[in-house]
Enzyme design. Structure first.
Site, PDB file in Angstrom:
ATOM      1  CB  SER A 159      16.491 -64.728 -97.651  1.00 13.07           C
ATOM      2  OG  SER A 159      16.547 -63.768 -98.695  1.00 13.07           O
ATOM      3  CE1 TYR A 172      20.417 -67.437-100.835  1.00 15.86           C
ATOM      4  CE2 TYR A 172      18.826 -65.772-101.401  1.00 15.86           C
ATOM      5  CZ  TYR A 172      19.806 -66.599-100.402  1.00 15.86           C
ATOM      6  OH  TYR A 172      19.804 -65.806 -99.018  1.00 15.86           O
TER       7      TYR A 172
HETATM    8  N1  LIG Z   1      24.028 -61.420 -97.176  1.00 12.49           N
HETATM    9  C1  LIG Z   1      22.571 -61.107 -97.323  1.00 12.49           C
HETATM   10  O1  LIG Z   1      22.422 -60.140 -97.680  1.00 12.49           O
HETATM   11  C2  LIG Z   1      21.666 -62.197 -96.717  1.00 12.49           C
HETATM   12  C3  LIG Z   1      20.262 -61.668 -97.174  1.00 12.49           C
HETATM   13  C4  LIG Z   1      19.394 -62.487 -96.802  1.00 12.49           C
HETATM   14  C5  LIG Z   1      19.306 -63.729 -96.283  1.00 12.49           C
HETATM   15  N2  LIG Z   1      20.734 -64.170 -95.871  1.00 12.49           N
HETATM   16  C6  LIG Z   1      20.984 -65.418 -95.541  1.00 12.49           C
HETATM   17  O2  LIG Z   1      21.811 -65.402 -94.425  1.00 12.49           O
HETATM   18  C7  LIG Z   1      22.597 -66.443 -94.117  1.00 12.49           C
HETATM   19  C8  LIG Z   1      24.030 -66.125 -94.018  1.00 12.49           C
HETATM   20  O3  LIG Z   1      24.381 -65.475 -95.292  1.00 12.49           O
HETATM   21  P1  LIG Z   1      25.848 -64.706 -95.496  1.00 12.49           P
HETATM   22  O4  LIG Z   1      25.746 -63.565 -96.243  1.00 12.49           O
HETATM   23  O5  LIG Z   1      26.704 -64.581 -94.010  1.00 12.49           O
HETATM   24  O6  LIG Z   1      26.799 -65.870 -96.265  1.00 12.49           O
HETATM   25  P2  LIG Z   1      28.335 -66.080 -96.497  1.00 12.49           P
HETATM   26  O7  LIG Z   1      28.428 -66.811 -97.779  1.00 12.49           O
HETATM   27  O8  LIG Z   1      28.981 -64.879 -96.114  1.00 12.49           O
HETATM   28  O9  LIG Z   1      28.278 -67.339 -95.364  1.00 12.49           O
HETATM   29  C9  LIG Z   1      27.916 -68.507 -95.451  1.00 12.49           C
HETATM   30  C10 LIG Z   1      28.737 -69.634 -94.686  1.00 12.49           C
HETATM   31  O10 LIG Z   1      27.952 -70.625 -94.798  1.00 12.49           O
HETATM   32  C11 LIG Z   1      29.269 -71.566 -95.087  1.00 12.49           C
HETATM   33  N3  LIG Z   1      28.479 -72.820 -95.786  1.00 12.49           N
HETATM   34  C12 LIG Z   1      27.969 -72.940 -97.187  1.00 12.49           C
HETATM   35  N4  LIG Z   1      27.447 -74.022 -97.422  1.00 12.49           N
HETATM   36  C13 LIG Z   1      27.877 -75.083 -96.365  1.00 12.49           C
HETATM   37  C14 LIG Z   1      27.612 -76.371 -96.187  1.00 12.49           C
HETATM   38  N5  LIG Z   1      27.178 -77.207 -96.968  1.00 12.49           N
HETATM   39  N6  LIG Z   1      28.000 -77.040 -94.819  1.00 12.49           N
HETATM   40  C15 LIG Z   1      28.621 -76.191 -94.090  1.00 12.49           C
HETATM   41  N7  LIG Z   1      28.790 -74.582 -94.172  1.00 12.49           N
HETATM   42  C16 LIG Z   1      28.509 -74.216 -95.325  1.00 12.49           C
HETATM   43  C17 LIG Z   1      30.171 -70.876 -96.012  1.00 12.49           C
HETATM   44  O11 LIG Z   1      31.248 -71.576 -95.955  1.00 12.49           O
HETATM   45  C18 LIG Z   1      30.185 -69.596 -95.409  1.00 12.49           C
HETATM   46  O12 LIG Z   1      30.929 -69.614 -94.439  1.00 12.49           O
HETATM   47  C19 LIG Z   1      22.266 -67.440 -95.344  1.00 12.49           C
HETATM   48  O13 LIG Z   1      21.308 -68.355 -94.839  1.00 12.49           O
HETATM   49  C20 LIG Z   1      21.798 -66.462 -96.235  1.00 12.49           C
HETATM   50  O14 LIG Z   1      20.645 -67.142 -97.157  1.00 12.49           O
HETATM   51  C21 LIG Z   1      21.826 -63.408 -96.286  1.00 12.49           C
END
Ligand SMILES: NC(=O)c1ccc[n+]([C@@H]2O[C@H](COP(=O)([O-])OP(=O)(O)OC[C@H]3O[C@@H](n4cnc5c(N)ncnc54)[C@H](O)[C@@H]3O)[C@@H](O)[C@H]2O)c1
Length: 272
Positions: A159, A172
């Protein structure tokens, strides 16, 4: 036009039942791969698989998307999942460690259970899924089903929080910084097997997680988006598809000389 660089390959995406994970599943599926959508959220994972298999309808390799309801922080379940992939498909080419929990707390506010919760998924979970994936990838290479030096690879989702400080996000952000160390060290350990390990680090992407973040801060989405995009070179939120494109690049032959690296895909957020 989307290429089909992953025809016949098997890809595992954790957290594939929502947001960026679903975008990554769509990309690999569109490029010909079989995709294992792993999530604790059954509804999301099954909806993502159904949409992809719908796309497959009537085509030769139908039902190339399958689901597994697994919590990545539980080693017994993770090990059983990788055993299942080995028995079913006899190979694993790409692992995308994408699932994460968004526990956003300052050092002052975080309780022990917050740390345990966020570390369990975002650090230990990435390590455990990698451990068992490496076992299957090594067997894949031994059997000769994957001969290219860049045939197998692991991509970890970091991230902008891996690099920059943000208010109220100690828990986080600490896990996302740890993902970079995990990436470098796993890349070194996997070097002898020809398995490349890299990180893709998104900036602000519009997903349910962003909506939950806004709500937890008592902000409207408009306020949140304006705050985030005000601090970027490209004044807009990114899309899951833009992150998926970078992940697919890292997994492809085009990145055959890239290992232990991290690629920021953040609209210039961290450059300012
Ligand atoms: N959305 C953003 O702006 C953003 C920015 C930087 C990094 N990220 C990274 O991108 C990735 C995805 O983010 P997102 O926004 O799509 O998140 P999200 O919350 O929309 O989706 C995450 C998914 O992971 C699943 N999950 C969580 N813990 C779990 C576990 N222990 N076992 C199995 N499944 C699990 C959840 O059920 C969910 O379906 C993450 O690693 C996040 O840190 C996101």
């Amino acid at each position: 036009m989307v290429q089909r660089r992953f025809e016949g390959k098997v890809v595992l995406v954790t957290g594939g039942g929502a947001g960026i994970g679903t975008g990554i599943c769509e990309r690999f599926h569109a490029e010909g791969a079989k995709v294992w959508i792993v999530d604790t959220n059954r509804e999301g994972a099954e909806a993502a698989a159904a949409a992809l298999n719908q796309v497959d309808n009537g085509k030769e390799h139908a039902r190339r998307a399958v689901t597994a309801i697994v919590d990545i922080s539980q080693e017994t379940a993770v090990s059983a999942l990788l055993d299942q992939i080995e028995v079913t498909d006899g190979r694993l080419d790409v692992l995308v460690n994408n699932a994460a929990r968004f526990v956003l707390k300052s050092a002052e506010m975080a309780e022990e259970r917050d740390w345990d919760n966020v570390m369990a998924s975002n650090v230990k979970g990435y390590g455990l899924v990698s451990k068992h994936a490496i076992r299957v990838m090594k067997a894949t290479k031994t059997r000769g089903s994957s001969t290219e030096a860049s045939g197998c690879s692991i991509i970890n989702l970091g991230s902008i929080s891996s690099f920059v400080g943000q208010p109220g996000m100690c828990t986080y952000s600490a896990t996302k910084a740890a993902v970079l160390a995990l990436t470098r060290c796993t890349a070194i350990d996997c070097g002898p097997y020809g398995i490349r390990v890299n990180a893709v680090c998104p900036g602000p992407i519009l997903t349910e997680a962003t909506k939950r973040h806004a709500a937890s801060q008592g902000k409207s989405m408009e306020e949140m988006v304006s705050e985030l995009t005000g601090h970027m070179i490209q004044h807009r939120m990114g899309t899951p598809a833009e992150i998926a494109a970078a992940v697919a690049f890292m997994a492809s032959e085009d990145a055959s000389f890239v290992s232990g690296a991290s690629l920021l895909v953040d609209g210039g957020y961290s450059a300012l």
